[in-house]
Motif scaffolding. Structure first.
Motif, PDB file in Angstrom:
ATOM      1  N   ARG A   1      -4.064  -2.013   6.220  1.00 49.80           N
ATOM      2  CA  ARG A   1      -5.026  -2.820   6.999  1.00 49.80           C
ATOM      3  C   ARG A   1      -6.042  -1.906   7.663  1.00 49.80           C
ATOM      4  N   ALA A   2      -5.583  -0.790   8.224  1.00 50.43           N
ATOM      5  CA  ALA A   2      -6.495   0.169   8.849  1.00 50.43           C
ATOM      6  C   ALA A   2      -7.440   0.770   7.810  1.00 50.43           C
ATOM      7  N   LEU A   3      -6.922   1.007   6.620  1.00 44.87           N
ATOM      8  CA  LEU A   3      -7.728   1.587   5.549  1.00 44.87           C
ATOM      9  C   LEU A   3      -8.837   0.637   5.109  1.00 44.87           C
ATOM     10  N   ARG A   4      -8.585  -0.666   5.173  1.00 46.96           N
ATOM     11  CA  ARG A   4      -9.627  -1.637   4.828  1.00 46.96           C
ATOM     12  C   ARG A   4     -10.783  -1.581   5.821  1.00 46.96           C
ATOM     13  N   ILE A   5     -10.500  -1.161   7.044  1.00 48.19           N
ATOM     14  CA  ILE A   5     -11.542  -1.044   8.072  1.00 48.19           C
ATOM     15  C   ILE A   5     -12.281   0.279   7.937  1.00 48.19           C
ATOM     16  N   ASP A   6     -11.548   1.359   7.689  1.00 50.52           N
ATOM     17  CA  ASP A   6     -12.150   2.694   7.639  1.00 50.52           C
ATOM     18  C   ASP A   6     -11.607   3.453   6.436  1.00 50.52           C
ATOM     19  N   ARG A   7     -12.355   3.474   5.357  1.00 48.74           N
ATOM     20  CA  ARG A   7     -11.932   4.114   4.117  1.00 48.74           C
ATOM     21  C   ARG A   7     -12.046   5.635   4.149  1.00 48.74           C
ATOM     22  N   ARG A   8     -12.677   6.201   5.180  1.00 46.50           N
ATOM     23  CA  ARG A   8     -12.890   7.651   5.227  1.00 46.50           C
ATOM     24  C   ARG A   8     -12.056   8.341   6.299  1.00 46.50           C
ATOM     25  N   ASN A   9     -11.003   7.713   6.743  1.00 41.91           N
ATOM     26  CA  ASN A   9     -10.165   8.276   7.792  1.00 41.91           C
ATOM     27  C   ASN A   9      -8.980   8.988   7.145  1.00 41.91           C
ATOM     28  N   ALA A  10      -9.000  10.314   7.195  1.00 44.98           N
ATOM     29  CA  ALA A  10      -7.963  11.114   6.549  1.00 44.98           C
ATOM     30  C   ALA A  10      -6.592  10.890   7.176  1.00 44.98           C
ATOM     31  N   ASP A  11      -6.538  10.539   8.472  1.00 46.36           N
ATOM     32  CA  ASP A  11      -5.248  10.285   9.127  1.00 46.36           C
ATOM     33  C   ASP A  11      -4.529   9.096   8.493  1.00 46.36           C
ATOM     34  N   ILE A  12      -5.282   8.096   8.078  1.00 45.83           N
ATOM     35  CA  ILE A  12      -4.673   6.929   7.420  1.00 45.83           C
ATOM     36  C   ILE A  12      -4.073   7.354   6.083  1.00 45.83           C
ATOM     37  N   TYR A  13      -4.819   8.147   5.327  1.00 48.29           N
ATOM     38  CA  TYR A  13      -4.313   8.611   4.035  1.00 48.29           C
ATOM     39  C   TYR A  13      -3.056   9.465   4.209  1.00 48.29           C
ATOM     40  N   LEU A  14      -3.033  10.295   5.256  1.00 46.41           N
ATOM     41  CA  LEU A  14      -1.848  11.114   5.517  1.00 46.41           C
ATOM     42  C   LEU A  14      -0.637  10.229   5.802  1.00 46.41           C
ATOM     43  N   LEU A  15      -0.816   9.240   6.643  1.00 46.47           N
ATOM     44  CA  LEU A  15       0.297   8.354   6.980  1.00 46.47           C
ATOM     45  C   LEU A  15       0.781   7.581   5.754  1.00 46.47           C
ATOM     46  N   LEU A  16      -0.148   7.129   4.923  1.00 45.52           N
ATOM     47  CA  LEU A  16       0.246   6.438   3.697  1.00 45.52           C
ATOM     48  C   LEU A  16       0.984   7.387   2.752  1.00 45.52           C
ATOM     49  N   ALA A  17       0.499   8.626   2.642  1.00 46.63           N
ATOM     50  CA  ALA A  17       1.169   9.607   1.781  1.00 46.63           C
ATOM     51  C   ALA A  17       2.593   9.870   2.268  1.00 46.63           C
ATOM     52  N   LYS A  18       2.771  10.015   3.581  1.00 46.52           N
ATOM     53  CA  LYS A  18       4.110  10.236   4.140  1.00 46.52           C
ATOM     54  C   LYS A  18       5.029   9.054   3.872  1.00 46.52           C
ATOM     55  N   ASN A  19       4.504   7.845   4.057  1.00 45.58           N
ATOM     56  CA  ASN A  19       5.306   6.650   3.806  1.00 45.58           C
ATOM     57  C   ASN A  19       5.747   6.567   2.351  1.00 45.58           C
ATOM     58  N   TYR A  20       4.814   6.765   1.442  1.00 44.82           N
ATOM     59  CA  TYR A  20       5.173   6.669   0.021  1.00 44.82           C
ATOM     60  C   TYR A  20       6.128   7.792  -0.380  1.00 44.82           C
ATOM     61  N   TYR A  21       6.000   8.951   0.237  1.00 47.49           N
ATOM     62  CA  TYR A  21       6.948  10.031  -0.035  1.00 47.49           C
ATOM     63  C   TYR A  21       8.355   9.610   0.406  1.00 47.49           C
ATOM     64  N   ARG A  22       8.462   9.011   1.587  1.00 48.47           N
ATOM     65  CA  ARG A  22       9.769   8.536   2.083  1.00 48.47           C
ATOM     66  C   ARG A  22      10.327   7.410   1.215  1.00 48.47           C
ATOM     67  N   LEU A  23       9.413   6.625   0.631  1.00 49.71           N
ATOM     68  CA  LEU A  23       9.845   5.545  -0.262  1.00 49.71           C
ATOM     69  C   LEU A  23      10.122   6.060  -1.678  1.00 49.71           C
ATOM     70  N   GLU A  24      10.038   7.391  -1.839  1.00 46.25           N
ATOM     71  CA  GLU A  24      10.294   8.070  -3.109  1.00 46.25           C
ATOM     72  C   GLU A  24       9.325   7.640  -4.214  1.00 46.25           C
ATOM     73  N   ASP A  25       8.101   7.308  -3.819  1.00 44.05           N
ATOM     74  CA  ASP A  25       7.045   6.997  -4.778  1.00 44.05           C
ATOM     75  C   ASP A  25       6.065   8.174  -4.759  1.00 44.05           C
ATOM     76  N   ASN A  26       6.464   9.233  -5.468  1.00 37.96           N
ATOM     77  CA  ASN A  26       5.688  10.471  -5.435  1.00 37.96           C
ATOM     78  C   ASN A  26       4.283  10.326  -6.013  1.00 37.96           C
ATOM     79  N   GLN A  27       4.127   9.466  -6.984  1.00 40.68           N
ATOM     80  CA  GLN A  27       2.801   9.282  -7.575  1.00 40.68           C
ATOM     81  C   GLN A  27       1.825   8.711  -6.532  1.00 40.68           C
TER      82      GLN A  27
END
Length: 166
Positions: free
Chosen positions: A108-134
């Motif tokens: 939802r935050a990413l839909r508001i601000d597509r250029r915020n690297a902190d959002i991408y970091l948090l999403l990357a961490k979440n997907y890593y924890r969910l074992e979705d490495n791709q």
């Protein structure tokens, strides 16, 4: 015959006046602003609209032609506070191990601000924890595009990216 020509001239002249008035009223009409996220919903006209972003170049209007209205930008303060609130909520869900909920909130935050690297970091961490490495790698790579000169953010994004490649 003279009377017929004068009547015709009066009708043509009157038609030109009506056409000019209609064109002038169309040219001066400013359409209601449209919300970017609202899918075509108009914004409340009683609320003052923010001025266009100073970083966007303003093109001068050509003489004789009306300029197009500037696109409506969401208020940076409201946008930033909304993103910050969503990031805080997503981070809280991440810390509790509620990774799918954290992903949904961060997206939802990413839909508001597509250029915020902190959002991408948090999403990357979440997907890593969910074992979705791709997915984790894709979000880390996107975050690297927007991290700028922030070395600690860049380091964390690269760390997640390296973990997904192992």
């Amino acid at each position: 015959m003279k009377e017929l020509k004068q009547g015709f001239a009066a009708r043509c002249y009157g038609g030109w006046i009506i056409s000019a008035v209609l064109l002038a009223s169309c040219a001066s009409h400013t359409p209601a602003p449209v919300s970017e996220a609202g899918g075509g919903q108009t914004l409340d006209p009683s609320v003052s609209q923010p001025s266009p972003d100073a970083t966007e170049p303003q093109q001068p209007a050509e003489s004789g032609e009306p300029s197009a209205p500037a696109p409506v930008q969401p208020s940076m303060g409201n946008r930033d506070s909304a993103v910050a609130a969503l990031l805080e909520r997503s981070l809280s869900e991440y810390r509790r191990g509620r990774y799918p909920q954290s992903v949904a909130t961060a997206e939802r935050a990413l839909r508001i601000d597509r250029r915020n690297a902190d959002i991408y970091l948090l999403l990357a961490k979440n997907y890593y924890r969910l074992e979705d490495n791709q997915q984790a790698a894709q979000f880390a790579q996107r975050g690297l595009r927007y991290c700028g000169d922030d070395r600690s953010l860049k380091w964390e994004l690269e760390r997640i990216l390296n973990k997904t490649l192992d």
